[in-house]
Design a protein around this motif. Structure first.
Motif, PDB file in Angstrom:
ATOM      1  N   TRP A   1      34.953  44.483  43.267  1.00  0.00           N
ATOM      2  CA  TRP A   1      35.500  45.418  42.285  1.00  0.00           C
ATOM      3  C   TRP A   1      35.745  44.788  40.927  1.00  0.00           C
ATOM      4  O   TRP A   1      35.791  45.486  39.904  1.00  0.00           O
ATOM      5  CB  TRP A   1      36.785  46.056  42.802  1.00  0.00           C
ATOM      6  CG  TRP A   1      37.923  45.116  43.088  1.00  0.00           C
ATOM      7  CD1 TRP A   1      38.265  44.590  44.295  1.00  0.00           C
ATOM      8  CD2 TRP A   1      38.891  44.613  42.154  1.00  0.00           C
ATOM      9  NE1 TRP A   1      39.372  43.785  44.189  1.00  0.00           N
ATOM     10  CE2 TRP A   1      39.777  43.784  42.882  1.00  0.00           C
ATOM     11  CE3 TRP A   1      39.097  44.780  40.784  1.00  0.00           C
ATOM     12  CZ2 TRP A   1      40.844  43.118  42.278  1.00  0.00           C
ATOM     13  CZ3 TRP A   1      40.159  44.118  40.180  1.00  0.00           C
ATOM     14  CH2 TRP A   1      41.022  43.301  40.917  1.00  0.00           C
TER      15      TRP A   1
ATOM     16  N   PHE B   1      33.467  45.764  38.175  1.00  0.00           N
ATOM     17  CA  PHE B   1      33.398  47.182  37.843  1.00  0.00           C
ATOM     18  C   PHE B   1      34.687  47.706  37.204  1.00  0.00           C
ATOM     19  O   PHE B   1      34.640  48.607  36.383  1.00  0.00           O
ATOM     20  CB  PHE B   1      33.116  48.008  39.105  1.00  0.00           C
ATOM     21  CG  PHE B   1      31.836  47.637  39.799  1.00  0.00           C
ATOM     22  CD1 PHE B   1      30.658  48.324  39.532  1.00  0.00           C
ATOM     23  CD2 PHE B   1      31.795  46.605  40.731  1.00  0.00           C
ATOM     24  CE1 PHE B   1      29.474  47.997  40.169  1.00  0.00           C
ATOM     25  CE2 PHE B   1      30.613  46.267  41.378  1.00  0.00           C
ATOM     26  CZ  PHE B   1      29.446  46.970  41.093  1.00  0.00           C
ATOM     27  N   TRP B   2      35.838  47.139  37.625  1.00  0.00           N
ATOM     28  CA  TRP B   2      37.128  47.697  37.228  1.00  0.00           C
ATOM     29  C   TRP B   2      38.091  46.589  36.841  1.00  0.00           C
ATOM     30  O   TRP B   2      37.893  45.421  37.195  1.00  0.00           O
ATOM     31  CB  TRP B   2      37.738  48.521  38.372  1.00  0.00           C
ATOM     32  CG  TRP B   2      36.826  49.556  38.929  1.00  0.00           C
ATOM     33  CD1 TRP B   2      36.118  49.501  40.102  1.00  0.00           C
ATOM     34  CD2 TRP B   2      36.478  50.809  38.317  1.00  0.00           C
ATOM     35  NE1 TRP B   2      35.373  50.633  40.260  1.00  0.00           N
ATOM     36  CE2 TRP B   2      35.571  51.463  39.177  1.00  0.00           C
ATOM     37  CE3 TRP B   2      36.855  51.442  37.137  1.00  0.00           C
ATOM     38  CZ2 TRP B   2      35.035  52.709  38.885  1.00  0.00           C
ATOM     39  CZ3 TRP B   2      36.319  52.692  36.850  1.00  0.00           C
ATOM     40  CH2 TRP B   2      35.419  53.312  37.727  1.00  0.00           C
ATOM     41  N   ASP B   3      39.150  46.970  36.129  1.00  0.00           N
ATOM     42  CA  ASP B   3      40.189  46.012  35.751  1.00  0.00           C
ATOM     43  C   ASP B   3      41.200  45.789  36.871  1.00  0.00           C
ATOM     44  O   ASP B   3      41.820  44.736  36.939  1.00  0.00           O
ATOM     45  CB  ASP B   3      40.936  46.514  34.514  1.00  0.00           C
ATOM     46  CG  ASP B   3      40.016  46.617  33.304  1.00  0.00           C
ATOM     47  OD1 ASP B   3      39.187  45.721  33.120  1.00  0.00           O
ATOM     48  OD2 ASP B   3      40.123  47.609  32.563  1.00  0.00           O
ATOM     49  N   ASP B   4      41.400  46.812  37.694  1.00  0.00           N
ATOM     50  CA  ASP B   4      42.385  46.736  38.767  1.00  0.00           C
ATOM     51  C   ASP B   4      41.726  47.102  40.091  1.00  0.00           C
ATOM     52  O   ASP B   4      40.745  47.832  40.130  1.00  0.00           O
ATOM     53  CB  ASP B   4      43.540  47.704  38.518  1.00  0.00           C
ATOM     54  CG  ASP B   4      44.224  47.447  37.195  1.00  0.00           C
ATOM     55  OD1 ASP B   4      44.889  46.412  37.081  1.00  0.00           O
ATOM     56  OD2 ASP B   4      44.064  48.277  36.272  1.00  0.00           O
TER      57      ASP B   4
ATOM     58  N   PRO C   1      40.645  49.011  43.083  1.00  0.00           N
ATOM     59  CA  PRO C   1      40.601  50.467  43.342  1.00  0.00           C
ATOM     60  C   PRO C   1      41.420  50.821  44.580  1.00  0.00           C
ATOM     61  O   PRO C   1      41.469  50.069  45.556  1.00  0.00           O
ATOM     62  CB  PRO C   1      39.109  50.740  43.577  1.00  0.00           C
ATOM     63  CG  PRO C   1      38.397  49.546  43.034  1.00  0.00           C
ATOM     64  CD  PRO C   1      39.326  48.389  43.201  1.00  0.00           C
TER      65      PRO C   1
ATOM     66  N   SER D   1      43.669  56.120  43.116  1.00  0.00           N
ATOM     67  CA  SER D   1      43.057  56.016  41.792  1.00  0.00           C
ATOM     68  C   SER D   1      41.852  56.925  41.625  1.00  0.00           C
ATOM     69  O   SER D   1      41.404  57.174  40.507  1.00  0.00           O
ATOM     70  CB  SER D   1      42.624  54.570  41.530  1.00  0.00           C
ATOM     71  OG  SER D   1      41.499  54.222  42.342  1.00  0.00           O
TER      72      SER D   1
ATOM     73  N   ARG E   1      38.881  56.139  42.435  1.00  0.00           N
ATOM     74  CA  ARG E   1      37.681  55.324  42.239  1.00  0.00           C
ATOM     75  C   ARG E   1      36.905  55.079  43.526  1.00  0.00           C
ATOM     76  O   ARG E   1      35.799  54.558  43.493  1.00  0.00           O
ATOM     77  CB  ARG E   1      38.062  53.988  41.600  1.00  0.00           C
ATOM     78  CG  ARG E   1      38.603  54.136  40.190  1.00  0.00           C
ATOM     79  CD  ARG E   1      39.125  52.825  39.668  1.00  0.00           C
ATOM     80  NE  ARG E   1      39.702  52.979  38.332  1.00  0.00           N
ATOM     81  CZ  ARG E   1      40.448  52.063  37.737  1.00  0.00           C
ATOM     82  NH1 ARG E   1      40.725  50.934  38.374  1.00  0.00           N
ATOM     83  NH2 ARG E   1      40.925  52.267  36.534  1.00  0.00           N
TER      84      ARG E   1
ATOM     85  N   THR F   1      29.012  48.140  31.496  1.00  0.00           N
ATOM     86  CA  THR F   1      30.064  48.518  32.439  1.00  0.00           C
ATOM     87  C   THR F   1      29.903  49.960  32.896  1.00  0.00           C
ATOM     88  O   THR F   1      30.084  50.275  34.081  1.00  0.00           O
ATOM     89  CB  THR F   1      31.445  48.318  31.797  1.00  0.00           C
ATOM     90  OG1 THR F   1      31.636  46.928  31.524  1.00  0.00           O
ATOM     91  CG2 THR F   1      32.552  48.810  32.710  1.00  0.00           C
TER      92      THR F   1
ATOM     93  N   ARG G   1      29.429  51.266  36.753  1.00  0.00           N
ATOM     94  CA  ARG G   1      30.315  52.231  37.399  1.00  0.00           C
ATOM     95  C   ARG G   1      29.556  53.439  37.935  1.00  0.00           C
ATOM     96  O   ARG G   1      29.973  54.038  38.927  1.00  0.00           O
ATOM     97  CB  ARG G   1      31.405  52.651  36.414  1.00  0.00           C
ATOM     98  CG  ARG G   1      32.404  51.531  36.144  1.00  0.00           C
ATOM     99  CD  ARG G   1      33.439  51.901  35.099  1.00  0.00           C
ATOM    100  NE  ARG G   1      34.412  50.824  34.930  1.00  0.00           N
ATOM    101  CZ  ARG G   1      35.382  50.829  34.023  1.00  0.00           C
ATOM    102  NH1 ARG G   1      35.519  51.859  33.196  1.00  0.00           N
ATOM    103  NH2 ARG G   1      36.218  49.811  33.945  1.00  0.00           N
TER     104      ARG G   1
ATOM    105  N   TRP H   1      28.353  52.185  41.269  1.00  0.00           N
ATOM    106  CA  TRP H   1      29.516  52.157  42.180  1.00  0.00           C
ATOM    107  C   TRP H   1      29.799  53.559  42.730  1.00  0.00           C
ATOM    108  O   TRP H   1      29.917  53.761  43.940  1.00  0.00           O
ATOM    109  CB  TRP H   1      30.713  51.622  41.415  1.00  0.00           C
ATOM    110  CG  TRP H   1      32.051  51.769  42.075  1.00  0.00           C
ATOM    111  CD1 TRP H   1      32.805  52.904  42.180  1.00  0.00           C
ATOM    112  CD2 TRP H   1      32.822  50.733  42.709  1.00  0.00           C
ATOM    113  NE1 TRP H   1      33.980  52.652  42.834  1.00  0.00           N
ATOM    114  CE2 TRP H   1      34.020  51.336  43.160  1.00  0.00           C
ATOM    115  CE3 TRP H   1      32.627  49.384  42.920  1.00  0.00           C
ATOM    116  CZ2 TRP H   1      35.020  50.606  43.815  1.00  0.00           C
ATOM    117  CZ3 TRP H   1      33.613  48.655  43.577  1.00  0.00           C
ATOM    118  CH2 TRP H   1      34.782  49.255  44.026  1.00  0.00           C
ATOM    119  N   SER H   2      29.904  54.537  41.824  1.00  0.00           N
ATOM    120  CA  SER H   2      30.301  55.885  42.224  1.00  0.00           C
ATOM    121  C   SER H   2      29.248  56.563  43.098  1.00  0.00           C
ATOM    122  O   SER H   2      29.588  57.247  44.075  1.00  0.00           O
ATOM    123  CB  SER H   2      30.568  56.741  40.982  1.00  0.00           C
ATOM    124  OG  SER H   2      31.651  56.211  40.241  1.00  0.00           O
TER     125      SER H   2
END
Length: 626
Positions: free
Chosen positions: A420, A423-426, A428, A432, A434, A565, A569, A572-573
């Motif tokens: 992750w 793909f993301w800052d935090d 998932p 969320s 995500r 980015t 994403r 990812w999705s």
């Protein structure tokens, strides 16, 4: 990526946010359902699951041993759950300092070293839990090759690594054999300037000669040739030249933003042509690194001693012995009496308590989990999985919390095999959004989807190799029982590792589903293109999705970070929406070290600064406090 911080709580984890305020602790409040669940599962899943669950114990209500949380000299034992935001790493947001087991023991992801002067001398013994393998770097994909060669050889670039490296940090490139490097504005040409003071070991046939650019050119051309296990890292290379002894120029066929990162990993060490010319490259290693190989046996392991002429300065330890540990029982018996110093890990809190009962001064730590190793991977060419409603139904029948609690007492995570942090800052969470619409437990909806797809009474074979009871056989038993509840039968078939490997990675034979392990990497490109493009050899799930292919190809050459980015994403999705695999649980491993070991942090995830293959950094940091 610098998005807003989304506060969330990982189950059973303790989070920190600066400024630190010891008076504002937040207690960890995990509810463990293991006792209840194991009884329910035993009633329907059979004796095989019963035997496996019984082996791991059931100590939910046991209090922590008095004083045991402070057993590690100098180790952080504050499990208060304070929170901190760390903006200094590639993955911003909340950070866990460790996790608390069901019995109340805090296991840290990092701990401080004592404020004492390091000592020199002594032998550090690592228990090798992998099978030692031939030493040619271009064929090695596993630790059996990569650990010894990374003690002997260097890379052109390195990754920032020290005992106090942030366990959440992703790769920060630093000079190694190259003292500097430049990238052209169009992203096609890379120029590396080598250090002038690097010499090979003073061992025949190298005899201490100076490293030159031709050695780098030779190594990289071998990595890019047919037959190399790491050919994909050099797939976009158009040419490699050494215009002089201190300069290497690499020209790419197309912009590849992630090209540099594999050069800094354990998979791209620089080795001399002399050993290839003599035919000794499989059995010998003579490099520029911190250790000199004395002997190597593919049946037992090997021994190495300090390189006094290492360009970064000699190691503090005199020797490093790698000893193959053929079974864990023997390994832990030898750890208890001090015959190995580190390298062994524990998978359950019960095992940790057993070791600390006899060796209370042992050091221990874990690391964050960013992605699981295993997933139920569909053979997507099989007609059984052609209707996305069937795959989504299985995702809804999968109770991730139940599986995590039964197998690991909640000490772990269930996350996608896509790391992750790229793909993301935090991290998932289901909350969320995500993780998509299908990352939830809804057996009623699962039955409706199966019926709508004409898949009532679905039956399929699930092949696996039992690397670990917790990772494989037990998780598969639990998952099979969960699927049975919605009328789906997963027939579990355990295979010999080599037979399984040929079918899973070699696409040999026919199967309907695998307990498939992921290929891991250090770049966003690996998790976007590598795992999902229809032509990628790392796409072991046989995903063939034109939309994914198009986004992954754009992602490979996109130089704008924000646009890149966004493409990542999208991949990812879609992977989660199409349910191309069911990601399994990953438990926190607890790595044990003797109380006299200093500077060693053997627990890191791939792409997180140094990790278990980057042993040259461990060796440079290590010293023995006796």
């Amino acid at each position: 990526m610098n998005g807003p911080v989304v506060q969330h709580r990982e189950r059973n984890a303790d989070w920190i946010r600066p400024p630190l305020n010891p008076s504002s602790s937040i207690a960890s409040s995990s509810i463990h359902r293991r006792s209840l669940l194991r009884g329910a599962l035993l009633g329907s899943a059979g004796l095989a699951a019963a035997a496996l669950i019984g082996c791991s114990g059931d100590d939910d209500d046991t209090e922590a041993t008095s004083g045991a949380q402070d057993a590690t000299p100098g180790a952080a034992r504050d499990g208060s759950g304070e929170t901190v935001e760390d903006e200094g790493t590639a993955a911003g947001g909340l950070r866990a300092t460790g996790y608390t087991t069901a019995s109340g023991r805090f296991v840290p992801f990092q701990f401080p070293e004592p404020d004492t002067q390091p000592k020199s001398g002594g032998t550090l013994t690592k228990a090798a839990i992998y099978k030692p393998a031939p030493l040619d770097p271009i064929i090695g994909t596993a630790a059996g090759t990569l650990i010894p060669v990374n003690a002997v050889y260097n890379r052109l670039l390195g990754v920032e690594s020290a005992w106090d490296t942030d366990p959440y940090a992703s790769n920060e490139l630093v000079p190694e054999l190259a003292q500097s490097w430049e990238v052209s504005e169009d992203g096609l040409e890379y120029t590396f300037r080598l250090r002038p003071d690097v010499e090979f070991h003073n061992v025949a046939p190298l005899n201490g000669r100076r490293l030159v650019a031709g050695d780098v050119q030779f190594s990289y051309e071998r990595y890019g040739n047919t037959g190399s296990a790491h050919r994909a890292n050099f797939a976009q290379v158009a040419s490699i030249d050494a215009p002089d002894d201190a300069t290497v120029k690499v020209v790419l066929q197309q912009p590849t933003p992630d090209f540099l990162y594999p050069l800094a990993t354990a998979y791209s060490t620089i080795h001399p042509p002399e050993l290839v010319d003599s035919g000794e490259i499989m059995t010998r290693a003579v490099g520029t690194g911190p250790m000199i190989l004395e002997y190597w046996s593919t049946s037992d392991g090997g021994g190495l001693h300090r390189n006094p002429g290492y360009f970064k300065g000699p190691t503090r330890i005199d020797r490093w012995d790698l000893v193959l540990q053929r079974d864990y029982t023997t390994g832990w018996a030898e750890f208890r009496v001090g015959r190995n110093d580190y390298g062994l890990y524990l998978e359950t809190a019960e095992d940790l308590e057993n070791i600390l009962a006899t060796n209370p001064e042992s050091q221990y730590l874990s690391s964050p989990v960013f992605t699981p190793v295993f997933a139920l991977s569909f053979e997507l060419h099989s007609p059984k999985w052609s209707d996305v409603r069937v795959r989504r139904a299985l995702a809804l029948a999968y109770d991730r919390d139940e599986l995590l609690d039964i197998v690991y007492s909640g000490d772990g995570v269930v996350l996608p095999q896509m790391d992750w942090r790229f793909f993301w800052d935090d991290e998932p969470t289901p909350e969320s959004g995500r993780l998509g619409r299908w990352w939830r437990y809804d057996p009623g909806e699962a039955k409706k989807l199966l019926s709508a797809a004409g898949a009532d009474g679905l039956t399929f074979d699930l092949l696996y190799s039992n690397t670990s009871n917790l990772q494989n056989s037990l998780q598969n038993e639990v998952l099979a029982e969960q699927l049975r509840r919605v009328g789906v039968t997963a027939k579990l078939r355990s295979l010999d590792y080599n037979e399984y490997l040929a079918m899973w990675t070699g696409h040999a034979g026919e199967a309907e589903a695998y307990d498939g392990f992921a290929a891991f990497g250090s770049t966003a490109d690996h998790y976007v293109y590598g795992l999902h493009h229809s032509q990628s050899p790392s796409n072991r799930s046989r995903i063939d999705d034109p939309e994914l292919d198009a986004w992954a190809e754009q992602h490979q050459v996109e130089l704008d970070p924000d646009a890149r980015t966004e493409l990542a994403r999208k991949v990812w999705s879609r992977v989660l929406d199409q349910v191309y695999r069911l990601d399994k649980a990953a438990g926190y491993r607890v790595w044990m070290q003797q109380p006299w070991v200093r500077g060693v942090r053997f627990a890191r995830a791939i792409g997180s600064g140094h990790f278990y293959l980057d042993v040259q950094y461990e060796l440079m940091n290590a010293w023995i406090d006796k």
